[in-house]
Design a protein around this motif. Structure first.
Motif, short mmCIF file in Angstrom:
data_model
loop_
_atom_site.label_atom_id
_atom_site.label_comp_id
_atom_site.label_asym_id
_atom_site.label_seq_id
_atom_site.Cartn_x
_atom_site.Cartn_y
_atom_site.Cartn_z
N LYS A 1 39.37 50.04 36.60
CA LYS A 1 38.97 50.60 35.65
C LYS A 1 38.09 49.79 34.57
N VAL B 1 38.32 49.28 30.49
CA VAL B 1 39.02 49.79 29.45
C VAL B 1 38.28 49.15 28.23
N ILE C 1 48.06 45.51 28.23
CA ILE C 1 46.45 44.99 28.71
C ILE C 1 46.57 43.89 29.60
N MET D 1 47.04 45.46 32.94
CA MET D 1 45.81 45.98 33.58
C MET D 1 44.98 44.63 34.00
N TYR E 1 41.27 45.36 36.18
CA TYR E 1 40.48 46.08 35.35
C TYR E 1 39.71 45.04 34.38
N ILE F 1 37.99 44.46 31.01
CA ILE F 1 38.54 45.09 29.51
C ILE F 1 37.73 44.34 28.38
N PRO G 1 33.46 53.02 29.35
CA PRO G 1 34.91 52.75 30.08
C PRO G 1 35.39 54.14 30.32
N VAL H 1 38.84 54.33 29.94
CA VAL H 1 39.97 54.22 29.39
C VAL H 1 39.65 53.55 28.06
#
Ligand SMILES: [Zn+2]
Length: 275
Positions: A4, A6, A24, A27, A32, A34, A108, A110
């Motif tokens: 995903k 983030v 973090i 993830m 992910y 970020i 995002p 998330v």
């Protein structure tokens, strides 16, 4: 689980690392993508009297990029450029618009931010960014909120999951096992040289004023901050972990999909968990 996107929206360069650095990093290890938005210039985060505000701001931007890199966050951080310690003087709707713009740009799934409903938050910048980021995420999929964003090619976007963190968390419903990522969290924090020197010096002020004694802290040279930071983060993460049956943990008030899982058909098994 598909990786995903983030978005972390915070007030200061080290907020992400302190509050959620282990999660973090975890993830990021899952693939992910970020990104981080930092609202202020952090220009008051130094004890060095020789520095100007601009020196401090530049150092803190560089430290933020280094910390992000250690955690696996895109080092191309978006700095909103507000004055440190005065974010609550910025009109809420202005700050909310900036946050909504960042959300619509990065899109995002998330959001991580400070919890606007947590108690005992002394820092006005944390309180201000919390309200703005939460409200932006709640309404960024409504096209008539800032329709002018369309002129810049930005479309409405729904943020399904929010992880709220706090110094005194309320209504915690998500603990993340960070045992394998604790070292990474400490490494990332230690990239924030000026802030960690300030943290150690500040702890020494508290210790002296309290009348307690802890030789390791009293005798520490703030420039050699790592052992103090390491001890502090380990004890904190172990304390959180104990509450959740984990060795080291971070905890959050997490809200997913407007809490639809409370009543939607098929929610009996619960939604899959990411971390
Ligand atoms: Zn902060």
């Amino acid at each position: 689980m598909a990786p995903k996107r983030v978005l972390v929206i915070v007030a200061h360069a080290d907020d992400m690392e302190f509050t959620s650095g282990g999660t973090i990093a975890k993830m990021a290890s899952l693939g992910y993508e970020i990104r981080e938005v930092i609202a202020t210039n952090n220009e008051r985060g130094t004890l060095d009297r020789e520095w100007t505000g601009e020196d401090a701001a530049e150092a803190r931007r560089e430290e933020a990029r280094r910390g992000a890199k250690v955690l696996g966050v895109d080092p191309d951080i978006e700095f909103l450029g507000y004055e440190d310690g005065r974010l609550s003087e910025t009109p809420l709707n202005e700050l909310r618009e900036r946050c909504m713009r960042s959300i619509r740009r990065f899109r995002p799934e998330v959001l991580f931010t400070w919890d606007p409903f947590a108690a005992y938050e002394e820092h006005q910048d944390h309180r201000a960014v919390a309200w703005a980021a939460m409200e932006a995420a709640s309404f960024s999929h409504f096209p008539l909120y800032h329709p002018e964003h369309a002129n810049d090619g930005l479309e409405p976007h729904y943020v399904g999951e929010r992880y709220f963190f706090a110094k005194s968390p309320r209504d915690v419903n998500k603990a993340v096992d960070i045992s394998e990522f604790l070292e990474r969290k400490i490494d990332a924090l230690c990239e924030h040289t000026s802030q960690m020197e300030l943290t150690v010096a500040d702890l020494q002020v508290q210790l002296a004023a309290s009348g307690l004694d802890q030789a390791g802290l009293r005798e520490a040279d703030p420039k050699q901050y790592r052992p103090v930071i390491e001890t502090m983060i380990r004890r904190w993460a172990a304390g959180v972990g104990r509450r959740h049956g984990l060795q080291f943990a971070e905890e959050f008030r997490r809200q997913r999909y407007g809490n639809i899982e409370r009543w939607a058909p098929g929610a009996g098994e619960g939604l899959p968990d990411d971390v």
